[in-house]
Design a protein around this motif. Structure first.
Motif, short mmCIF file in Angstrom:
data_model
loop_
_atom_site.label_atom_id
_atom_site.label_comp_id
_atom_site.label_asym_id
_atom_site.label_seq_id
_atom_site.Cartn_x
_atom_site.Cartn_y
_atom_site.Cartn_z
N LEU B 99 0.82 -1.20 0.00
CA LEU B 99 0.00 0.00 0.00
C LEU B 99 0.86 1.26 0.00
CD1 LEU B 99 -2.58 -1.13 2.66
CD2 LEU B 99 -2.88 -1.02 0.20
N LEU B 100 2.07 1.08 0.42
CA LEU B 100 2.95 2.22 0.49
C LEU B 100 3.27 2.72 -0.91
CD1 LEU B 100 4.21 3.69 2.80
CD2 LEU B 100 6.18 2.23 2.64
N GLY B 101 3.26 1.79 -1.87
CA GLY B 101 3.50 2.18 -3.24
C GLY B 101 4.96 2.46 -3.54
N ARG B 102 5.85 2.14 -2.67
CA ARG B 102 7.27 2.33 -2.95
C ARG B 102 8.04 1.41 -2.03
NH1 ARG B 102 9.13 5.18 1.46
NH2 ARG B 102 7.54 6.43 2.50
N GLU B 103 9.30 1.33 -2.28
CA GLU B 103 10.14 0.56 -1.39
C GLU B 103 10.28 1.31 -0.07
OE1 GLU B 103 12.07 -2.42 -1.42
OE2 GLU B 103 10.37 -2.76 -2.75
N PRO B 104 10.06 0.65 1.03
CA PRO B 104 10.26 1.35 2.29
C PRO B 104 11.75 1.59 2.53
CG PRO B 104 9.66 -0.92 2.67
CD PRO B 104 9.55 -0.70 1.21
N HIS B 105 12.00 2.70 3.12
CA HIS B 105 13.37 3.01 3.49
C HIS B 105 13.77 2.10 4.65
CE1 HIS B 105 16.61 5.49 5.23
NE2 HIS B 105 16.82 5.84 3.99
N PRO B 106 14.98 1.64 4.65
CA PRO B 106 15.34 0.69 5.72
C PRO B 106 15.21 1.30 7.11
CG PRO B 106 17.26 1.32 4.40
CD PRO B 106 16.07 1.80 3.68
N GLN B 107 15.36 2.59 7.19
CA GLN B 107 15.26 3.17 8.53
C GLN B 107 13.94 3.90 8.70
OE1 GLN B 107 19.42 4.14 7.96
NE2 GLN B 107 19.42 4.64 10.13
N GLU B 108 13.02 3.53 7.91
CA GLU B 108 11.73 4.18 8.02
C GLU B 108 10.91 3.52 9.12
OE1 GLU B 108 9.64 4.29 4.39
OE2 GLU B 108 8.05 5.58 5.19
N ILE B 109 10.21 4.32 9.85
CA ILE B 109 9.26 3.77 10.81
C ILE B 109 7.92 4.48 10.62
CG2 ILE B 109 10.93 3.06 12.54
CD1 ILE B 109 10.39 5.61 14.02
N PHE B 110 6.90 3.90 11.15
CA PHE B 110 5.58 4.48 10.98
C PHE B 110 4.98 4.76 12.34
CE2 PHE B 110 6.36 1.49 7.54
CZ PHE B 110 6.32 2.37 6.47
N PHE B 111 4.34 5.86 12.39
CA PHE B 111 3.61 6.22 13.60
C PHE B 111 2.46 5.25 13.74
CE2 PHE B 111 0.47 8.55 15.97
CZ PHE B 111 1.21 9.22 16.91
N TYR B 112 2.39 4.56 14.86
CA TYR B 112 1.38 3.51 14.98
C TYR B 112 0.08 4.11 15.48
CZ TYR B 112 -0.84 -0.85 16.08
OH TYR B 112 -1.71 -1.90 16.12
N ASP B 113 -0.89 4.02 14.63
CA ASP B 113 -2.17 4.64 14.94
C ASP B 113 -3.22 3.58 15.20
OD1 ASP B 113 -3.91 6.59 15.38
OD2 ASP B 113 -4.18 7.20 13.30
N GLY B 114 -2.79 2.41 15.53
CA GLY B 114 -3.78 1.37 15.85
C GLY B 114 -4.01 1.38 17.35
N ARG B 115 -4.94 0.59 17.74
CA ARG B 115 -5.22 0.68 19.16
C ARG B 115 -4.96 -0.62 19.87
NH1 ARG B 115 -9.32 -0.70 19.28
NH2 ARG B 115 -9.40 -1.45 17.19
#
Lengths: 434, 854
Positions: B99-115
């Motif tokens: 879904l990101l539509g690109r290669e993730p950066h190796p040091q990329e992180i995502f803000f976790y918005d789940g509960r």
């Protein structure tokens, strides 16, 4: 080679004979399917319907085709597939995977083969060569992702099905049958086997998942039908280039089948076995005798062919033995009579032989011990005698227990036919005290 | 236990400075910062708002989080922290990474918005601070460097990636491991917090602890929203609050310090007493904050200036998961006045960016509406009477208010909204308690949406290949019989499982109770094949997942493995791990990871339900696979329910060694084979009013199958075959009538009759003679075994009797082998030639019967 020469000398007839060989060999060597299978119409229809439902409706099925060797199981399946391939709906959809229990001896190899035949390796690049566990998970995922209505049906043909049942845990069979019983990609599993008790080989949970459909190919052929089949198998088709030759050939075949001696030969074969394969073997031998010089099959050909078909291989081997070896065989026969089939060793045989020599007081058969030993070993190499149990390899060769692998009738028959067999030998063979 | 796999330096954790606050309700002391020391480790300090690495299953990729609050319970034993999680690329299911539509950066992180995860951790699990930078969605990544900072671009809510609003993450400027100051406004609020704003203002060399504190409190709000059930609703909510505070801020600038402290002290006590009983242990910190929520919400929009100005205070907030409503009416105005200072300063900066936020907002609003309706459902379900009337209204009113906000930013409108909010707050608080709302919030926060996330996308690990799609569509069933056949296929999923109600109920209540209690347990289910064991368990799981989706029970993970679908018992670990986390590992490594997962008091806790089908295949000599499977549920923190299925009833006694059997326990269930009535009912329910069978025919099938095995699969297969026979027997397929007795009889014969007798009848003359010779020889010897040589004598004699030419040895051997291949005879290996021994595989009577009838 005579045929080739003849072809140059008499071109038209040579051409014809060439064609005859071509057509009939194709027929006998199973390269060409008969246009119509006789005697198995019901089974044919059942299988066609079953596979069609998989291909057209996406209904998963499993079926076993059971029949003795040479009964035409593969022929039936091939002709069904040929018929189905004429339906475009099937042709475009059906994927086929052919496995053979003799080739895919374990599940690992079978899985690789399935992946290869389904062309799944393109999707995954080098993953095909992953571990066994990965391969299995991979294939199951692939099948699981499909569903009844959208994915292409897959036909799994498992030749020598009974051998798959010997694989560890029957993992492959369980999974194939499980897929066929669950809402995954539609598959049809067709097993071919000659074992009537094949279902007893399946583990209970595998068995439960199998649909228990069995198509039995048991021919209830009568002798007239058998003769008719011989005739059709030998007859040339109408579209043969030379009309006159066809007429002559077919007429000759018809008269051949009516011949009394031919009938006897055929009946003997019919009594022995009804399957296609042995018949084809016989006819093939006849066909190989057809040449330009003799452009028809004669009853004599058939008799010769029959004789070589039915010849006893072991008895023939006796004809090549030396007199000494023959003597040893006879001594063994007498030992067998005396001790009722108990195993013997070289010393016993030698003693028996010496008793015969004493009675005859004839120096002609006087051999040294090493020579006798050599002859004995030769017999063992020819497997006319076999060690009684393999564990006794440690014991000295003279005392190693052996068994005779020949029947008495074979020995007597061989002696009758042995060229210039000494009379006293023949007498000794019939009676130990002669 | 926790530090099994790595040699590690011993760390010490100490609070720095005095406790800054005491939460009376929760009896926790709050601290500003934590010192991590130890030999060989440079002394570091962690304070609220700072990003940290938290020890996880994977040592190379520890979890990333931001500290929200540091506190210690009264006894002083447990040092804890509440955190806002970030997820690493490796934690996102690979299927979703697309879904990101690109290669993730190796040091990329995502803000976790789940509960779905617990945001309270032991401080002992904190490894060290880490630098996290925020990047704009379209900004390029810097070149990857080892050990460099981590980058945040997007927000991951376990379904989709959204660009992370900088206001959620106010730490865009590259900063030393010190605090990344989160502004903490929820997604939609970013109208108020412009992206551009961050960098300049926050380039602080060393932030004041007060700032950190503030940041933390803002952040808390964030985490709350992230974790909340009705996330969009929540954000709509906070939006309104924002507008409120903004409007207020224009007018009021006051000193908040004293007010706030006072408020906290006095608020905490009453709410605490009300909340306490309702809240399960472990959730206390969350509850503590219900009253404080408004402050937090307002604060979350706070600007840097305000943070700097604001006095230190205890961020008692932490992790109430969904502070949808506040209960303290009196505090409404006060809190808003508190934030107003910052508001005033902020206003000018906030307004320009509003248009930017407009587009995403509308989409969020839709989901907000959806969620609000869901919350209403939940409310009904949870039986919270006090708030029932007010809550839906509240939601309804919030939504329009947000619209208004979108359309204009005029203060008058915002003021109106504020009025509403305050009124609502008051009414709810006057209704008497904060507890219902908090309780509701909590449950709603934890349950919904989790199941789909975990169960679905987690499983596929790599790009799963699939069978190519059909070139031509499948045909629909054309007539009644075809329709019936489709319905009778074992694969067609029935609407319900008849005749297994009791078993269903037992398994359901077992699993449900374990999920509700958050404990673990094992259950052993046995039964012969085809009695619906797996189907029933699946049905139970479907129902439980529905229940979880409807928030009746906490969400759980469902993992299924099948002993037959793996090549080696140890592969079980690999498969479980892969289905739980999507990781791939070797069997040993997977076992270690699972061991750790189930034994450590880890983060992300939810009950795992593990179905182990064909258990007996997992047997190994040392039985360690089974041992582990049954041992994990007994661990304190595992929350694992193991359902095992096998065929044999006494499997535990037969193949398991004592320590394994003991752990499996005595919760057993056995599925009896179906009786004929049940089978009949199954067919009828499957056919579901499709009239294709005569009653008698059905009864015949079910009686026959029930008498033999009680296997439902067999029953269905026979019925299916009968429809085929019926179809063929009719001259015109479309005119075929009902399936009658004749057809069923034929199908039964086909499937049950043994082929031996037919095979003997169809055998050639010599083969028949040979069988006869075998029997004759058996009779002569009085044994059930003879050598070929002996049989051959009989055979040749019989040939003479029959007037046939006697067979030669090789011919006789060929006959014998043909019979052996069909397994009419059992033979020794053929290399024994004439000496091989022969036995019959059919009874002599059968052979004689077949030959006589000939």
């Amino acid at each position: 080679m005579s045929k080739r020469k003849a072809k140059e000398a008499h071109l038209p007839i040579g051409e014809c004979i060439d064609q005859v060989h071509l057509i009939l060999r194709k027929r006998f060597c199973h390269q060409q399917l008969p246009d119509k299978l006789e005697g198995v119409e019901a089974q044919h229809k059942h299988l066609v319907e079953l596979l069609k439902r998989t291909a057209v409706h996406g209904e998963s099925n499993s079926v076993l085709i059971v029949g003795p060797r040479g009964a035409g199981k593969t022929t039936l399946l091939r002709s069904v597939l040929r018929e189905l391939s004429e339906v475009t709906e099937v042709q475009k959809n059906l994927l086929q995977v052919h496995l053979n229990g003799l080739l895919q001896t374990d599940d690992r190899i079978a899985l690789k083969e399935i992946t290869r035949q389904l062309h799944l390796e393109n999707v995954v690049g080098d993953r095909v060569f992953g571990s066994f566990a990965e391969n299995l998970a991979f294939l199951l995922d692939a099948l699981k992702k499909g569903d009844r209505s959208s994915s292409r049906p897959v036909l799994f043909v498992l030749d020598e099905f009974d051998l798959f049942a010997h694989h560890k845990n029957q993992t492959l069979l369980y999974n194939l049958f499980d897929v066929s019983q669950s809402a995954q990609a539609p598959i049809a599993v067709v097993g071919l086997t000659c074992r009537l008790d094949v279902l007893e080989l399946l583990e209970k949970r595998v068995k439960s998942r199998f649909s228990h459909r069995q198509i039995h190919l048991l021919s209830s052929l009568t002798f007239p039908q058998y003769v008719a089949r011989v005739q059709t198998q030998l007859s040339l088709p109408d579209d043969f280039p030379d009309g006159k030759f066809v007429r002559e050939w077919n007429a000759a075949v018809a008269t051949l089948c009516e011949d009394k001696s031919v009938e006897d030969v055929l009946r003997r074969h019919f009594n022995s076995s009804k399957d296609f394969r042995s018949l084809h073997m016989l006819l093939m031998l006849c066909l190989s005798r057809v040449s330009v010089a003799k452009p028809v099959i004669t009853p004599a050909d058939l008799l010769d062919a029959s004789r070589s078909c039915l010849a006893d291989a072991q008895a023939n081997m006796l004809h090549g033995l030396s007199i000494l070896e023959l003597c040893l065989i006879i001594a063994m026969k007498h030992l067998n009579d005396v001790y009722e089939g108990e195993p013997f060793n070289l010393q016993m045989v030698h003693n028996e032989f010496k008793k015969f020599l004493q009675r005859k007081s004839n120096s002609m058969y006087n051999f040294e011990q090493p020579v006798i030993m050599k002859a004995f070993e030769h017999l063992q190499q020819l497997e006319l005698i076999q060690p009684a149990d393999s564990s006794s390899a440690k014991t000295q060769r003279e005392y190693q227990l052996m068994r005779l692998m020949l029947d008495h009738s074979q020995i007597m028959e061989a002696l009758q036919k042995y060229p210039q067999c000494p009379t006293d030998l023949k007498q000794w063979a019939t009676s130990a005290f002669a | 236990m926790k530090y099994l796999t790595r040699l590690r330096v011993r760390r010490t954790y100490e609070w720095r400075g005095e406790a800054v606050g005491f939460n009376r309700k929760l009896k926790t002391l709050e601290f500003r910062s934590l010192a991590i020391g130890g030999e060989g480790v440079p002394q570091t300090a962690v304070s609220s708002g700072q990003h940290i690495l938290i020890e996880g299953e994977d040592h190379d990729n520890p979890f990333v989080a931001r500290v929200e609050r540091l506190f210690e319970d009264e006894s002083g034993r447990q040092k804890k922290a509440t955190v806002q999680w970030f997820v690493r690329v490796s934690e996102v299911p690979p299927s979703k990474l697309k879904l990101l539509g690109r290669e993730p950066h190796p040091q990329e992180i995502f803000f976790y918005d789940g509960r779905s995860c617990d945001d309270e951790v032991d401080v002992e699990s904190i490894l060290r601070p880490v630098e996290v930078r925020h990047l704009d969605a379209d900004a390029p990544f810097p070149a990857p460097e080892d050990g460099g900072p981590l980058y945040v671009k997007f927000c991951w809510d376990s379904r989709t990636f959204r660009p992370l609003d900088p206001s959620l993450f106010e730490s865009a400027p590259p900063r030393p491991p010190q605090p990344s100051l989160p502004l903490g406004a929820p997604g939609p609020a970013h109208a108020a917090t412009p992206t551009s704003r961050g960098p300049g203002r926050r380039a602080l060399p060393t932030p004041d602890p007060a700032v950190l504190r503030r940041a933390a409190s803002g952040d808390v709000h964030l985490s709350r929203t992230a974790a909340s059930a009705g996330k969009p609703a929540e954000s709509a909510h906070s939006l309104t609050k924002l507008s409120v505070s903004k409007s207020l801020s224009a007018r009021r600038t006051g000193t908040q310090l004293g007010v706030r402290k006072k408020l906290q002290l006095c608020d905490a006590a009453p709410t605490g007493s009300q909340d306490g009983p309702n809240v399960p242990s472990g959730a206390e910190p969350m509850v503590a904050l219900t009253d404080d929520v408004l402050d937090q919400l307002l604060e979350s929009t706070g600007s840097l200036a305000r943070r700097l100005a604001s006095p230190p205070r205890t961020a008692s907030l932490a992790h109430s998961l969904t502070p949808l409503r506040r209960t303290d009416g009196g505090r409404g105005p006060g809190s808003s006045s508190r934030t107003s200072t910052s508001r005033a300063q902020e206003a000018s900066q906030d307004s320009p960016t509003d248009p930017v936020g407009a587009a995403p907002r509308s989409s969020k609003r839709r989901s907000a509406l959806k969620v609000s309706s869901r919350i209403r459902q939940q409310l009904n379900l949870l039986d919270v009477r006090e708030d029932l009337s007010s809550d839906p209204d509240e939601e309804d009113e919030f939504v329009p208010s947000k619209k208004e906000l979108q359309s204009s930013e005029e203060e008058e409108e915002e003021e109106d909204d504020e009025g509403v909010v305050v009124k609502k707050n008051r009414s709810s608080s006057s209704a008497g308690s904060g507890s219902p709302s908090s309780k509701r919030n909590r449950s709603s926060a934890r349950t919904p949406r989790k199941t789909p996330r975990k169960v679905g996308p987690r499983t596929p690990r790599h790009a799963t290949p699939s069978i190519p799609n059909r070139a031509q569509p499948t045909r629909r069933p054309a007539n009644v019989l075809e329709e019936a056949r489709t319905r009778l296929h074992v694969s067609s999923v029935p609407e319900s499982l008849p005749c297994r109600e009791q078993e269903f109920q037992d398994i359901y209540s077992f699993v449900e109770s374990k999920i509700l209690d958050g404990t673990g347990g094992c259950m052993y289910i046995s039964g012969v094949p085809g009695t619906g064991k797996t189907a029933t368990v699946h049905e139970v799981m479907r129902c439980l997942q529905h229940a979880a989706a409807a928030d009746e029970i906490p969400a759980f993970l469902f993992v299924e493995i099948n002993g037959m679908k793996m090549t080696d018992p140890h592969q079980a670990y690999v498969q479980i791990l892969q289905k739980l986390t999507g990781q791939k590992a070797t069997a040993d490594h997977a076992a270690a990871l699972l061991e750790k997962r189930f034994s450590s008091p880890a983060l992300r806790k939810e009950t795992t339900v593990l179905l182990v089908d064909e258990l007996d295949l997992l047997w190994t000599r040392k039985q360690n696979v089974m041992y582990n499977l049954f041992d994990w549920p007994t661990r304190r923190h595992a929350r694992l329910v193991v359902l095992t299925i096998a065929n044999t009833m006494d499997l535990p006694e037969r193949i398991m060694i004592n320590r394994v059997a003991s752990r499996l326990g005595l919760t057993r269930m056995s599925f009896q084979p179906y009786t004929f009535k049940q089978l009949q009912q199954i067919i009828t329910s499957r056919l579901n009013k499709v009239k294709a069978f005569e009653e008698d025919a059905l009864q015949l099938v079910s009686r026959k199958v029930a008498a033999l095995s009680g296997d439902a699969r067999r029953c269905l297969d026979i019925c299916r075959r009968a429809t085929e026979i019926c179809e063929h027997s009719a001259a015109d397929p479309s005119a075929a009538g009902l399936v009658g007795m004749v057809h069923v009889m034929e199908a039964l014969n086909e499937m049950f009759s043994s082929a031996y007798i037919t095979a003997i009848k169809c055998a050639s003359t010599q083969e028949q003679l040979f069988l006869r010779a075998v029997i004759a020889e058996f009779r002569r010897l009085g044994l059930e075994e003879a050598t070929f040589q002996q049989v051959l004598v009989q055979h040749q004699a019989l040939c003479r009797v029959e007037g046939l030419q006697p067979v030669s040895v090789s011919e006789g051997l060929a006959v014998c082998r043909r019979l052996g291949a069909c397994r009419l005879l059992l033979l020794e290996p053929s290399r024994l030639g004439v000496l091989q021994r022969i036995r019959l595989n059919v009874s002599q009577d059968d052979v004689l019967f077949a030959l006589k009838a000939d």
